[in-house]
Design a protein around this motif. Sequence first.
Motif, PDB file in Angstrom:
ATOM      1  N   GLN A 107     -42.907   5.975  35.610  1.00 25.08           N
ATOM      2  CA  GLN A 107     -44.042   5.090  35.873  1.00 25.08           C
ATOM      3  C   GLN A 107     -43.850   4.253  37.141  1.00 25.08           C
ATOM      4  OE1 GLN A 107     -44.019   6.697  33.228  1.00 25.08           O
ATOM      5  NE2 GLN A 107     -46.165   6.617  32.722  1.00 25.08           N
ATOM      6  N   CYS A 108     -42.712   3.576  37.273  1.00 25.84           N
ATOM      7  CA  CYS A 108     -42.530   2.615  38.377  1.00 25.84           C
ATOM      8  C   CYS A 108     -41.484   3.052  39.405  1.00 25.84           C
ATOM      9  CB  CYS A 108     -42.161   1.246  37.821  1.00 25.84           C
ATOM     10  SG  CYS A 108     -40.556   1.218  37.007  1.00 25.84           S
ATOM     11  N   THR A 110     -38.303   2.988  39.245  1.00 23.30           N
ATOM     12  CA  THR A 110     -37.076   2.188  39.267  1.00 23.30           C
ATOM     13  C   THR A 110     -35.879   3.102  39.010  1.00 23.30           C
ATOM     14  OG1 THR A 110     -38.249   0.250  38.470  1.00 23.30           O
ATOM     15  CG2 THR A 110     -35.854   0.258  38.177  1.00 23.30           C
ATOM     16  N   PRO A 111     -34.822   3.006  39.834  1.00 26.07           N
ATOM     17  CA  PRO A 111     -33.647   3.854  39.619  1.00 26.07           C
ATOM     18  C   PRO A 111     -32.886   3.446  38.356  1.00 26.07           C
ATOM     19  CG  PRO A 111     -33.277   2.370  41.462  1.00 26.07           C
ATOM     20  CD  PRO A 111     -34.678   2.161  41.003  1.00 26.07           C
ATOM     21  N   GLY A 112     -32.130   4.382  37.841  1.00 26.67           N
ATOM     22  CA  GLY A 112     -31.283   4.107  36.685  1.00 26.67           C
ATOM     23  C   GLY A 112     -31.894   4.506  35.358  1.00 26.67           C
ATOM     24  N   PHE A 113     -33.032   5.209  35.369  1.00 26.15           N
ATOM     25  CA  PHE A 113     -33.655   5.658  34.127  1.00 26.15           C
ATOM     26  C   PHE A 113     -32.788   6.762  33.531  1.00 26.15           C
ATOM     27  CE2 PHE A 113     -36.611   8.567  31.922  1.00 26.15           C
ATOM     28  CZ  PHE A 113     -37.029   7.708  30.917  1.00 26.15           C
ATOM     29  N   TRP A 114     -32.352   6.555  32.298  1.00 21.73           N
ATOM     30  CA  TRP A 114     -31.434   7.509  31.681  1.00 21.73           C
ATOM     31  C   TRP A 114     -31.619   7.482  30.178  1.00 21.73           C
ATOM     32  CZ3 TRP A 114     -29.167  10.779  34.747  1.00 21.73           C
ATOM     33  CH2 TRP A 114     -28.139  11.587  34.277  1.00 21.73           C
ATOM     34  N   ILE A 115     -31.677   8.639  29.564  1.00 17.72           N
ATOM     35  CA  ILE A 115     -31.778   8.711  28.107  1.00 17.72           C
ATOM     36  C   ILE A 115     -30.398   8.428  27.533  1.00 17.72           C
ATOM     37  CG2 ILE A 115     -32.225  10.210  26.128  1.00 17.72           C
ATOM     38  CD1 ILE A 115     -34.208  11.733  27.976  1.00 17.72           C
TER      39      ILE A 115
END
Length: 138
Positions: A107-108, A110-115
Amino acid sequence: MLAWNNELLVLIDQKHGLEITGFSSAPAQNEHSYTGHWEESQKFAESVLFPSHYLVVKPTDEYHPQSKKGIVYVENDLRAFANPTRMENIFKAAEDLANKIISRYPQCQTPGFWIKDIKRGLPCNACGLATEQEITQI
């Protein structure tokens, strides 16, 4: 006991309020021995990957401030530059961190998205009991 190495790298971006971590865990090269003869020391050194992995030689044991005649304590040096096994684990933690930095929230951006985890237990349409299907990703 099994010698084990955990490496944690943290990127702190104060400007954007982000903390992103990289982690790796693997067996460590961390052996020690008491030796009293040069031949024993040589044999130990060969068995613990010397000279690629540095050694530390201390009097008697790791805590003793004075040496005892004829006995030394020899162990792997665990400082990163002196232990290629640890260097490799740090490299894997850095790869993990890099992968998380380039992974962005859809959506935005932003870095660091992680499951981190998957919650399972979606109810069956027929009977309502929990299944192995995922409910959500955390």
